[in-house]
Design a protein around this motif. Structure first.
Motif, PDB file in Angstrom:
ATOM      1  N   CYS A   7       0.993  -0.989   0.107  1.00 30.67           N
ATOM      2  CA  CYS A   7       0.092  -0.105   0.458  1.00 30.67           C
ATOM      3  C   CYS A   7       1.335   1.184   0.010  1.00 30.67           C
ATOM      4  O   CYS A   7       1.735   1.452  -1.069  1.00 30.67           O
ATOM      5  CB  CYS A   7      -0.900   0.030   1.318  1.00 30.67           C
ATOM      6  SG  CYS A   7      -2.439   0.993   1.266  1.00 30.67           S
ATOM      7  N   GLN A  27      -0.406  -2.073  -4.499  1.00 34.39           N
ATOM      8  CA  GLN A  27      -0.760  -1.895  -3.895  1.00 34.39           C
ATOM      9  C   GLN A  27      -1.949  -1.611  -3.181  1.00 34.39           C
ATOM     10  O   GLN A  27      -2.591  -1.854  -1.360  1.00 34.39           O
ATOM     11  CB  GLN A  27      -1.542  -0.494  -5.245  1.00 34.39           C
ATOM     12  CG  GLN A  27      -2.481   0.467  -4.732  1.00 34.39           C
ATOM     13  CD  GLN A  27      -1.876   1.566  -3.714  1.00 34.39           C
ATOM     14  OE1 GLN A  27      -0.750   1.903  -4.911  1.00 34.39           O
ATOM     15  NE2 GLN A  27      -2.395   1.358  -2.698  1.00 34.39           N
ATOM     16  N   HIS A  68      -7.515   2.909  -1.323  1.00 34.62           N
ATOM     17  CA  HIS A  68      -6.560   4.008  -1.750  1.00 34.62           C
ATOM     18  C   HIS A  68      -6.889   4.967  -2.764  1.00 34.62           C
ATOM     19  O   HIS A  68      -8.225   4.631  -3.626  1.00 34.62           O
ATOM     20  CB  HIS A  68      -4.986   3.153  -2.302  1.00 34.62           C
ATOM     21  CG  HIS A  68      -5.417   2.920  -4.146  1.00 34.62           C
ATOM     22  ND1 HIS A  68      -4.685   2.777  -5.341  1.00 34.62           N
ATOM     23  CD2 HIS A  68      -6.667   1.939  -4.124  1.00 34.62           C
ATOM     24  CE1 HIS A  68      -5.410   1.699  -5.998  1.00 34.62           C
ATOM     25  NE2 HIS A  68      -6.048   1.266  -5.189  1.00 34.62           N
TER      26      HIS A  68
END
Length: 214
Positions: free
Chosen positions: A81, A190, A155
């Motif tokens: 992340c 991510q 995100h």
């Protein structure tokens, strides 16, 4: 085997530790903010949640920058992340926040004008939930994970590497974007493998078994 999970005070790191302990029950998994402990670990995991500017400030404030950079040079290294975003040169979050500069490229926000699905309905930002991940080429960390498996995301910003060869996986929201990057002994995502059920645990198990070579 010693696995260091870097603790710079940002995000819920316990879930990362617990997931690693589950897939590597004989390993010594430590959550640490001690640069010396990071330096002697066999594998390093660099997670993160929150604002990029705050994460970089905490990393520097705890004296962890050099230990993290050193770990990316000589052993299996996993970014998660914001821990993946921090490996790049610059993030638009917080008014162009410099990252560690280990990868060329930047981190940008999902553009409001493009956040429409196929029916013209507006998509939410942050992007939160499960998305299918398309693997880009083979990598030891994809071993035993079906292409198109779903992983969990939270995100508002996404990776934009300057070298397309860095991209190890893509997803769509609503357009294609990079969700994993890889080079030599570094792999970074991510998405959150520690929150991604069987596929995520398999990726973490692959990381534990990985010798850092591709």
């Amino acid at each position: 085997m010693k696995i260091a999970v870097v603790d710079y005070g940002m995000g819920n790191l316990r879930s990362v530790v617990k997931a690693l302990q589950h897939v590597a029950d004989t390993a010594d998994v430590v959550l640490t903010s001690d640069p010396a402990e990071v330096a002697v670990a066999d594998r390093v995991v660099f997670p993160g949640q929150g604002a990029m500017r705050d994460c970089m400030a905490e990393l520097d404030g705890r004296g962890l920058r050099e230990a993290v950079i050193a770990a990316t040079t000589d052993r299996p290294f996993l970014g998660i992340c914001v821990g993946a975003q921090m490996l790049f040169e610059l993030s638009a979050e917080g008014g162009n926040t410099p990252g560690l500069g280990l990868f060329g490229g930047d981190v940008v926000r999902f553009p409001a004008e493009r956040m429409l699905d196929g029916q013209g309905q507006r998509l939410k930002v942050p992007h939160m939930g499960w998305n299918r991940v398309r693997q880009q080429g083979s990598h030891p960390l994809w071993h035993g994970i079906a292409d198109g498996s779903r992983f969990y995301f939270v995100h508002s910003y996404y990776l934009r590497p300057s070298d397309p060869a860095l991209t190890a996986a893509e997803s769509d929201y609503p357009f294609p974007f990079t969700v994993a990057v890889a080079r030599a002994n570094i792999f970074a995502t991510q998405f959150h493998p520690e929150k991604s059920h069987a596929a995520g645990l398999k990726l973490l198990a692959n990381f534990v078994a990985w010798n850092g070579k591709v």
